[in-house]
Enzyme design. Sequence first.
Site, PDB file in Angstrom:
ATOM      1  N   LYS A 114      30.084   5.076   6.016  1.00  0.00           N
ATOM      2  CA  LYS A 114      28.726   4.939   5.469  1.00  0.00           C
ATOM      3  C   LYS A 114      27.692   4.664   6.552  1.00  0.00           C
ATOM      4  CE  LYS A 114      29.682   3.747   0.696  1.00  0.00           C
ATOM      5  NZ  LYS A 114      29.688   2.735  -0.360  1.00  0.00           N
ATOM      6  N   LYS A 206      33.345  16.461  -3.015  1.00  0.00           N
ATOM      7  CA  LYS A 206      33.345  15.628  -4.219  1.00  0.00           C
ATOM      8  C   LYS A 206      32.042  15.817  -4.994  1.00  0.00           C
ATOM      9  CE  LYS A 206      34.636  11.070  -4.913  1.00  0.00           C
ATOM     10  NZ  LYS A 206      34.993   9.713  -4.513  1.00  0.00           N
ATOM     11  N   LYS A 209      26.033  12.486  -6.795  1.00  0.00           N
ATOM     12  CA  LYS A 209      24.647  12.423  -7.272  1.00  0.00           C
ATOM     13  C   LYS A 209      23.672  12.777  -6.149  1.00  0.00           C
ATOM     14  CE  LYS A 209      23.840   7.540  -6.356  1.00  0.00           C
ATOM     15  NZ  LYS A 209      25.013   7.339  -5.543  1.00  0.00           N
TER      16      LYS A 209
END
Length: 344
Positions: A114, A206, A209
Site C-alpha cells: 500500500k 481483482k 472500486k
Amino acid sequence: MAFKQLVFSGVQPTGNLHLGNYLGAIVKFVDLQKSHDCIYCVVDLHAITAWQDPAELPRNIREVTAAFIACGIDPKKNIVFNQSQVAEHAELAWIFNCVARLGWLNRMTQFKDKAGKDRENASVGLYAYPVLMAADILVYRATHVPVGEDQKQHLELSRDIAQKFNNDFADSIRAHSFGDQFFPQPEPLIQGPATRVMSLRDGTKKMSKSDASDYSRINLTDDADTIAQKIRKAKTDPEPLPSEEKGLESRPEADNLVGIYAALSGTAKAAVLKEFGGGQFSTFKTALADLAVAKLGPIGAEMKRLAQDPAYIDSVLADGSARAQVLAGQTMKSVKDIVGFVHR
C-alpha cells in the site's frame, strides 16, 4: 481456560461496495450468524489510514451498515456498529503498540504494497494498522475471525500480540484470577474456497472500486438493468465454454464468470460447466445475468430504501455500539488492572 466462542469481523467504509465484497465476505457473515455469536464492525478508524473526505465518510459508513442489513445480517441477533463509537479499540491499540515489536510490523507485506515506493510519506496509521486490527479482535476476546488471504498475516500478528501480552503479564494475569492467559489466540475461519472475484474487463485483476471503468464491477447499489448490461458487456474470449474445469486454466475471463455463477448459485464450477459446457458465451451470460439480478437486485433495492432512512441506520449503529462498549469496557478494565494502571 476456555474462551466463549465469538466471531469478529470488520469492513472498511471506503465507498462503493461491489460483488467482490459481497461474495468474498458479506455472504460468509450472513452464514456465520446461524451458528455463532457475531460482532460486525464498520472499521472507520481503519478507513482514515488513507485520507477520507469528511463530507463523504458518514455516507460510506451508513452504506456499509445498510449493506450488512440488506444482505441479511440481523442487527438484533448480532452486534453491528462502527468502530469510532467505541473508544476502547484505540485505547487497547496503544497498549498493544507497546507489546508489538517493530520487527513484526516490518514484515507486514500489505504495508509495503500500500505504501509503495514512497514509504517515508505513508501515515504512521497505515504502518500501525495491524496493531489496531489486533485490538479490534481482542478487545472482545473474540475467538474466530473470517479472513481472506490478504488478512491472514494480520491475524497471525494478532495471535503473536495476544501471546506476548499473556507471557509479559503472566504473573499479573494469574494474580487477578484470569488463569494462564487473558487473551485467546484468535483462529482464522476459512469457510470453503474463498470466492476471488475478478474485474469484468480484465480477468487477471481483482474487482475493485478504484478501477476507472464502472463496467469492471457490479456495485451492490446497481439496479437490475445495470447488472444485466454489465454482464452482457463483460470481456470474454471467442471459444465456447469448456466442459471441464481444466479448460478454464488459461482463460481468466471465462474462469471469473463461471466462478461468479457458481458462487451466486451455491454450486461448484464443475456443476456450472456440466450445464453450460460446449455452449456459447451469449447463452451463459443471459443465464448469469438472470441469476445475478435475482440475487443482487433485492439487495440493491433494500440498500436504496435504507439510504433514505439515515436515522434508522444511525439507531442500529448506536444500539450496536452501546452493546459493544459493555464488552469492550469489561476487557479494558481488566487490562488496566493487569498492566498496573490506577483507574476509577
